[in-house]
Design a protein around this motif. Structure first.
Motif, PDB file in Angstrom:
ATOM      1  N   LEU A 188       0.941  -1.069  -0.083  1.00  0.00           N
ATOM      2  CA  LEU A 188      -0.044  -0.056  -0.025  1.00  0.00           C
ATOM      3  C   LEU A 188       0.954   1.274  -0.036  1.00  0.00           C
ATOM      4  O   LEU A 188       1.953   1.212   0.466  1.00  0.00           O
ATOM      5  N   THR A 189       0.592   2.139  -0.595  1.00  0.00           N
ATOM      6  CA  THR A 189       1.067   3.654  -0.811  1.00  0.00           C
ATOM      7  C   THR A 189       0.714   4.549   0.454  1.00  0.00           C
ATOM      8  O   THR A 189      -0.031   4.119   1.438  1.00  0.00           O
ATOM      9  N   PHE A 190       1.791   5.599   0.583  1.00  0.00           N
ATOM     10  CA  PHE A 190       1.544   6.509   1.768  1.00  0.00           C
ATOM     11  C   PHE A 190       0.120   7.168   1.755  1.00  0.00           C
ATOM     12  O   PHE A 190      -0.616   7.121   2.856  1.00  0.00           O
ATOM     13  N   LYS A 221      14.320  13.361  14.226  1.00  0.00           N
ATOM     14  CA  LYS A 221      14.861  13.464  13.040  1.00  0.00           C
ATOM     15  C   LYS A 221      14.134  14.092  11.969  1.00  0.00           C
ATOM     16  O   LYS A 221      12.894  13.229  11.989  1.00  0.00           O
ATOM     17  N   GLN A 222      14.155  14.995  11.150  1.00  0.00           N
ATOM     18  CA  GLN A 222      13.312  15.580  10.274  1.00  0.00           C
ATOM     19  C   GLN A 222      13.081  14.563   8.874  1.00  0.00           C
ATOM     20  O   GLN A 222      14.179  14.193   8.456  1.00  0.00           O
ATOM     21  N   ALA A 223      11.917  13.825   8.776  1.00  0.00           N
ATOM     22  CA  ALA A 223      11.830  13.284   7.634  1.00  0.00           C
ATOM     23  C   ALA A 223      12.780  12.290   7.226  1.00  0.00           C
ATOM     24  O   ALA A 223      13.210  12.131   6.115  1.00  0.00           O
ATOM     25  N   MET A 229       6.371   9.027   7.885  1.00  0.00           N
ATOM     26  CA  MET A 229       5.643   9.658   6.614  1.00  0.00           C
ATOM     27  C   MET A 229       4.187   9.285   6.885  1.00  0.00           C
ATOM     28  O   MET A 229       3.356   9.589   6.020  1.00  0.00           O
ATOM     29  N   VAL A 230       4.207   8.294   7.982  1.00  0.00           N
ATOM     30  CA  VAL A 230       2.666   7.856   8.024  1.00  0.00           C
ATOM     31  C   VAL A 230       2.056   8.859   9.185  1.00  0.00           C
ATOM     32  O   VAL A 230       2.616   8.824  10.355  1.00  0.00           O
TER      33      VAL A 230
END
Ligand code: 6PG
Length: 249
Positions: A188-190, A221-223, A229-230
């Motif tokens: 499945l995608t984001f 930590k950023q991204a 990203m969930v």
């Protein structure tokens, strides 16, 4: 890496050990199911692969005798590119630990047909998802519950660091080449994960502790990791971790 969408803040529940995590996850599954069945008369859930869900699935197969399995619809967050009887198959694991042990109709189980060519399997899954949720291109399914795990590299489902699927913003499911395994996965995608009513991460073990600290700790930590990203845009994001995974938080 795409930036995480603005969304609800993650909730974190820390439990003593893997057994307590399985109990908490099974309870959350049943709570989500009860809410969805009361509201819509059906419960759509995407199961996670890997090892952590085994104990959860076994509890669900044994404990709640009154789950109306005929109204429960089972999907998969991802699948390895293997036949359903392969030892690595997430479907095989779910079938052994849960699906073969409860009266869920076969037509309620949406197995990823990973015996096909990887892209054909993803397209087939994408089509069946759209049919079930009654949606066209541009619309997103809203699962009542999406169960997720996290690898020690911060991947979730089969959204691995540096893989092409991280950028997918239009399809529901894709074939994703995973360099470290030299194989395809179907995932499945984001956008699908981020349209869920509840995304539930289950994280167990010390091997996850450093990444978990970098995602949920005081100075994230950023991204840096796919699991970050969930961020369901209009849903609940719940992490259940055992003390071994959460000891650096
Ligand atoms: C898979 C899973 C994967 C898994 C993590 C954590 O197909 O393996 O979807 O994303 O959830 O790798 O796995 P464990 O629960 O075994 O640590």
């Amino acid at each position: 890496m795409p930036q995480p969408p603005n969304s609800v803040r993650p909730e974190l529940v820390i439990v003593n050990d893997a057994a307590a995590l399985a109990r908490a996850a099974a309870q959350e599954f049943c709570r989500c199911a009860a809410d969805a069945l009361a509201a819509r008369g059906r419960f759509s859930v995407a199961l996670s692969g890997g090892n952590t869900p085994r104990a959860v699935n076994s509890l669900l197969a044994n404990e709640p005798k009154d789950l109306p399995w005929s109204k429960i619809f089972i999907f998969f967050g991802d699948e390895r590119h293997v036949p359903p009887d392969h030892p690595d198959s997430n479907y095989r694991m779910a079938n052994e630990t849960l699906l073969s042990r409860v009266p869920v109709p076969e037509s309620n189980v949406f197995r990823v047909r990973a015996e096909l060519d990887a892209n054909a399997a993803a397209d087939d899954y994408d089509r069946r998802l759209r049919e079930f949720f009654g949606i066209q291109i541009g619309a997103w399914p809203r699962f009542d519950l999406i169960l997720l795990g996290m690898g020690d590299d911060g991947h979730t489902a089969s959204l691995f660091p540096g893989s092409a699927a991280l950028q997918e913003q239009s399809r529901l499911a894709v074939a994703n080449w995973v360099e470290k395994f030299q194989s395809y996965r179907i995932t499945l995608t984001f956008p699908v994960l981020n349209h869920g009513a509840e995304d539930l991460f289950l994280v167990s073990g010390d091997s996850k502790s450093q990444v978990l600290r970098e995602i949920l700790g005081p100075a994230p930590k950023q991204a840096a990791y796919p699991a970050q990203m969930v961020r369901p845009q209009d849903g609940r994001l719940l992490w259940i971790a055992d003390k071994a995974a959460a000891h650096l938080l």
